[in-house]
Design a protein around this motif. Structure first.
Motif, PDB file in Angstrom:
ATOM      1  N   THR A  46      -4.771   3.137 -10.550  1.00 33.37           N
ATOM      2  CA  THR A  46      -5.634   3.945  -9.673  1.00 33.37           C
ATOM      3  C   THR A  46      -4.757   4.815  -8.763  1.00 33.37           C
ATOM      4  O   THR A  46      -3.552   4.562  -8.627  1.00 33.37           O
ATOM      5  N   PRO A  47      -5.365   5.825  -8.109  1.00 31.65           N
ATOM      6  CA  PRO A  47      -4.578   6.651  -7.180  1.00 31.65           C
ATOM      7  C   PRO A  47      -3.900   5.797  -6.096  1.00 31.65           C
ATOM      8  O   PRO A  47      -2.734   6.016  -5.754  1.00 31.65           O
ATOM      9  N   LEU A  48      -4.620   4.792  -5.598  1.00 32.55           N
ATOM     10  CA  LEU A  48      -4.017   3.887  -4.601  1.00 32.55           C
ATOM     11  C   LEU A  48      -2.787   3.202  -5.198  1.00 32.55           C
ATOM     12  O   LEU A  48      -1.739   3.103  -4.559  1.00 32.55           O
ATOM     13  N   HIS A  50      -0.843   4.217  -7.644  1.00 34.98           N
ATOM     14  CA  HIS A  50       0.280   5.152  -7.816  1.00 34.98           C
ATOM     15  C   HIS A  50       1.019   5.352  -6.500  1.00 34.98           C
ATOM     16  O   HIS A  50       2.245   5.365  -6.449  1.00 34.98           O
ATOM     17  N   GLU A  51       0.248   5.514  -5.433  1.00 39.08           N
ATOM     18  CA  GLU A  51       0.835   5.733  -4.113  1.00 39.08           C
ATOM     19  C   GLU A  51       1.608   4.483  -3.669  1.00 39.08           C
ATOM     20  O   GLU A  51       2.756   4.566  -3.227  1.00 39.08           O
ATOM     21  N   ALA A  52       0.973   3.317  -3.827  1.00 33.36           N
ATOM     22  CA  ALA A  52       1.561   2.071  -3.321  1.00 33.36           C
ATOM     23  C   ALA A  52       2.825   1.688  -4.077  1.00 33.36           C
ATOM     24  O   ALA A  52       3.787   1.186  -3.482  1.00 33.36           O
ATOM     25  N   LYS A  54       5.265   3.289  -5.165  1.00 31.63           N
ATOM     26  CA  LYS A  54       6.492   3.947  -4.698  1.00 31.63           C
ATOM     27  C   LYS A  54       7.192   3.088  -3.642  1.00 31.63           C
ATOM     28  O   LYS A  54       8.404   3.081  -3.526  1.00 31.63           O
ATOM     29  N   TYR A  55       6.404   2.394  -2.846  1.00 33.95           N
ATOM     30  CA  TYR A  55       6.960   1.591  -1.742  1.00 33.95           C
ATOM     31  C   TYR A  55       7.205   0.147  -2.175  1.00 33.95           C
ATOM     32  O   TYR A  55       8.212  -0.450  -1.835  1.00 33.95           O
ATOM     33  N   VAL A  62       3.816  -0.251   2.426  1.00 36.51           N
ATOM     34  CA  VAL A  62       2.949   0.875   2.128  1.00 36.51           C
ATOM     35  C   VAL A  62       2.527   1.452   3.489  1.00 36.51           C
ATOM     36  O   VAL A  62       2.312   0.688   4.435  1.00 36.51           O
ATOM     37  N   GLU A  65      -1.632   4.295   6.955  1.00 27.21           N
ATOM     38  CA  GLU A  65      -2.848   5.065   6.654  1.00 27.21           C
ATOM     39  C   GLU A  65      -3.375   4.759   5.252  1.00 27.21           C
ATOM     40  O   GLU A  65      -4.545   4.982   4.953  1.00 27.21           O
ATOM     41  N   VAL A  66      -2.518   4.230   4.391  1.00 25.35           N
ATOM     42  CA  VAL A  66      -2.954   3.881   3.033  1.00 25.35           C
ATOM     43  C   VAL A  66      -3.622   2.496   3.034  1.00 25.35           C
ATOM     44  O   VAL A  66      -4.686   2.302   2.459  1.00 25.35           O
TER      45      VAL A  66
END
Ligand code: AMP
Length: 225
Positions: A46-48, A50-52, A54-55, A62, A65-66
């Motif tokens: 999910t987009p979440l 993909h973002e998470a 990375k960290y 993370v 704000e996420v």
């Protein structure tokens, strides 16, 4: 019965997940584990996720704000009406403040922040031997302290056991640095508000559990007086 709104605090490997499982058995509360929510999002792409990712892969947090939005949203679901067990959140003082604001908004309060204190060297020893089931990550073993009956295979569903990427030694040390820098201030935050309860994470899981239960029983007794 009043609500039981609980937070589990402590470094990675302190035994928060183990204690959460026992408290779920005791009180039938929903378990909200942000690390688990994020790993599911990564697996599902999910987009979440993909973002998470990375960290998470580096053992970094993370961004607030996420994570704040998804956690607050989870706590708004109906199954938390009698309480919840929050594991892995808050990890920064800003997350703690956001949680307070949300609880206040809905007229609820935190029952206790349960800190499972565990020294760094014990954390490294525990995490490096930790293995989890590929099918259900709540099925957790330890190669030395709690081995499965057959090496590398989950006792409960026969699936493969693996080491989490972020449980590799270098990443564990980095996660501990992150914990000391960013999450330890959360302990003071709850201590100042009178809701912090400390437990000795070097004791056996059963001793820690007994102590937590006794503490919760006392809190409830005080509340009913
Ligand atoms: P855990 O399973 O709780 O050890 O979480 C695994 C990873 O997910 C952490 O190392 C962070 O990268 C991320 N994570 C989980 N919870 C949070 C949080 N409350 N704030 C920021 N990052 C988080």
């Amino acid at each position: 019965m009043s609500e039981l709104n609980l937070i589990l605090l402590g470094p990675p490997g302190a035994g928060k997940g183990t204690q959460a499982q026992r408290l779920i058995d005791d009180f039938r509360l929903p378990y909200v584990a942000t690390g688990e929510m994020l790993r599911t999002a990564v697996r599902e792409g999910t987009p979440l996720g993909h973002e998470a990712a990375k960290y998470m892969n580096n053992g970094d947090l993370v961004p607030d704000e996420v994570i704040i939005g998804v956690t607050v949203e989870r706590l708004q679901q109906g199954d938390t009406a009698d309480g919840f067990i929050l594991d892995g959140f808050p990890r920064t003082v800003d997350q703690a403040k956001a949680l307070d604001a949300e609880l206040q908004r809905v007229g609820r309060t935190l029952t206790a922040a349960l800190l499972i204190d565990t020294p760094d060297e014990e954390v490294v020893r525990r995490i490096s031997g930790r293995r989890q089931c590929v099918k259900n990550e709540q099925h957790v073993y330890h190669v030395e302290f709690d081995p499965p009956k057959h090496e590398g295979v989950c006792d409960q569903d026969g699936a493969r056991l693996v080491q989490r990427d972020d449980d590799k030694p270098d990443t564990v040390r980095h996660r501990l640095d992150v914990y000391h820098d960013q999450t330890e201030p959360v302990i003071g935050y709850y201590d100042d508000r009178g809701v912090l309860r400390r437990f000795d994470g070097t004791r056996s899981p059963t001793e820690v559990h007994d102590h937590i239960r006794a503490t919760l029983a006392t809190l409830r007794l005080e509340e009913s007086l």
